[in-house]
Design a protein around this motif. Sequence first.
Motif, PDB file in Angstrom:
ATOM      1  N   UNK A 162       0.841  -1.307  -0.095  1.00  0.00           N
ATOM      2  CA  UNK A 162       0.009  -0.093   0.048  1.00  0.00           C
ATOM      3  C   UNK A 162       1.016   1.244   0.124  1.00  0.00           C
ATOM      4  N   UNK A 163       1.831   1.310   0.898  1.00  0.00           N
ATOM      5  CA  UNK A 163       2.974   2.627   0.768  1.00  0.00           C
ATOM      6  C   UNK A 163       3.719   2.761  -0.739  1.00  0.00           C
ATOM      7  N   UNK A 164       3.524   1.825  -1.360  1.00  0.00           N
ATOM      8  CA  UNK A 164       4.244   1.318  -2.713  1.00  0.00           C
ATOM      9  C   UNK A 164       2.875   2.561  -3.794  1.00  0.00           C
ATOM     10  N   UNK A 165       2.148   1.928  -3.532  1.00  0.00           N
ATOM     11  CA  UNK A 165       0.577   2.433  -3.992  1.00  0.00           C
ATOM     12  C   UNK A 165       0.956   4.137  -3.765  1.00  0.00           C
ATOM     13  N   UNK A 166       0.904   4.396  -2.105  1.00  0.00           N
ATOM     14  CA  UNK A 166       1.330   5.992  -1.581  1.00  0.00           C
ATOM     15  C   UNK A 166       1.642   6.741  -2.342  1.00  0.00           C
ATOM     16  N   UNK A 167       2.900   6.132  -2.503  1.00  0.00           N
ATOM     17  CA  UNK A 167       4.174   6.849  -3.782  1.00  0.00           C
ATOM     18  C   UNK A 167       3.372   7.105  -4.975  1.00  0.00           C
ATOM     19  N   UNK A 168       3.109   6.354  -5.644  1.00  0.00           N
ATOM     20  CA  UNK A 168       2.307   6.187  -7.645  1.00  0.00           C
ATOM     21  C   UNK A 168       1.535   7.310  -7.098  1.00  0.00           C
ATOM     22  N   UNK A 169       0.293   7.491  -6.279  1.00  0.00           N
ATOM     23  CA  UNK A 169      -0.602   8.010  -5.522  1.00  0.00           C
ATOM     24  C   UNK A 169       0.084   9.871  -5.477  1.00  0.00           C
ATOM     25  N   UNK A 170       1.631   9.936  -5.090  1.00  0.00           N
ATOM     26  CA  UNK A 170       1.808  11.319  -5.151  1.00  0.00           C
ATOM     27  C   UNK A 170       2.341  11.606  -5.943  1.00  0.00           C
ATOM     28  N   UNK A 171       2.724  10.878  -6.687  1.00  0.00           N
ATOM     29  CA  UNK A 171       3.502  11.224  -8.331  1.00  0.00           C
ATOM     30  C   UNK A 171       2.331  11.877  -8.681  1.00  0.00           C
TER      31      UNK A 171
END
Length: 273
Positions: free
Chosen positions: A24-33
């Motif tokens: 999920x944290x990897x997805x949050x990084x994608x969300x941030x970008x």
Amino acid sequence: MAHGKGKKPQRMPKQVYEQELLRLQAELVKLQEWVRVEGARVVVIFEGRDAAGKGSTIKRVTEYLNPRVARITALPAPTERQRTEWYFQRYIEHLPAAGELVLFDRSWYNRAGVERVMGFCTSKEYTRFLHQCPIFERLLVEDGILLRKYWFSVSDNEQENRFRSRLEDPMRRWKLSPMDLESISRWEDYSRAKDEMFVHTDIPEAPWYVVESEDKRSARINMIAHLLSTIPYYEVQRPPLELPPRPPSKGYERTPREMQTQVPDHAATLAGH
């Protein structure tokens, strides 16, 4: 609201939790970008009982994010000057610009909770808040801000256990204040205040999402997964990066270490180092 004296729920297995949290944290990084590239403005509000797990969830959300894009706002008590301003005024300056995500560790809902229960605002100020808050939030959403509101729910029994754990832990004792402990004796007052707050502010444009947080691991996973599911982000394709070759030396010589003040090598004094 009934007191929560029931059986403690089963804790999410650590290995399963850590594996899913990392995903999920990897997805949050994608969300941030996506937020950065699309110029989106995201506001996430964290509210709930004291010791319900808001702070620890915020830490997991932001662990791998760029603080220039995702920032945490946790405001102190208002100053004397701020007390004379329009209530929402000091929160407005912390709202995101394009390409920013703001996490409110408590928010303007202080007025509907602690200020109401502890008598820090008048009945007139409280009534005005319940009237203005939905209007204020509709204006934010109408202007394009993605507003998400999470209420972390915990039983009185579990809250007391967490308070006791903090009292006994010198590393976490700072998390407790006399105001927090007051919430034990005012449990039902806070319950009534929360119920009334929901009646007025759980609106279609900005609904409340309740996070059951008897088990903190499950609460973190559920909250993050839900947040991701409500935002139409996509993975931004970034140009590939390569380390450039190091150029040949031009004769630079490093300043001798003895000419500089070095940090003492404490690590070398430790056993087994």
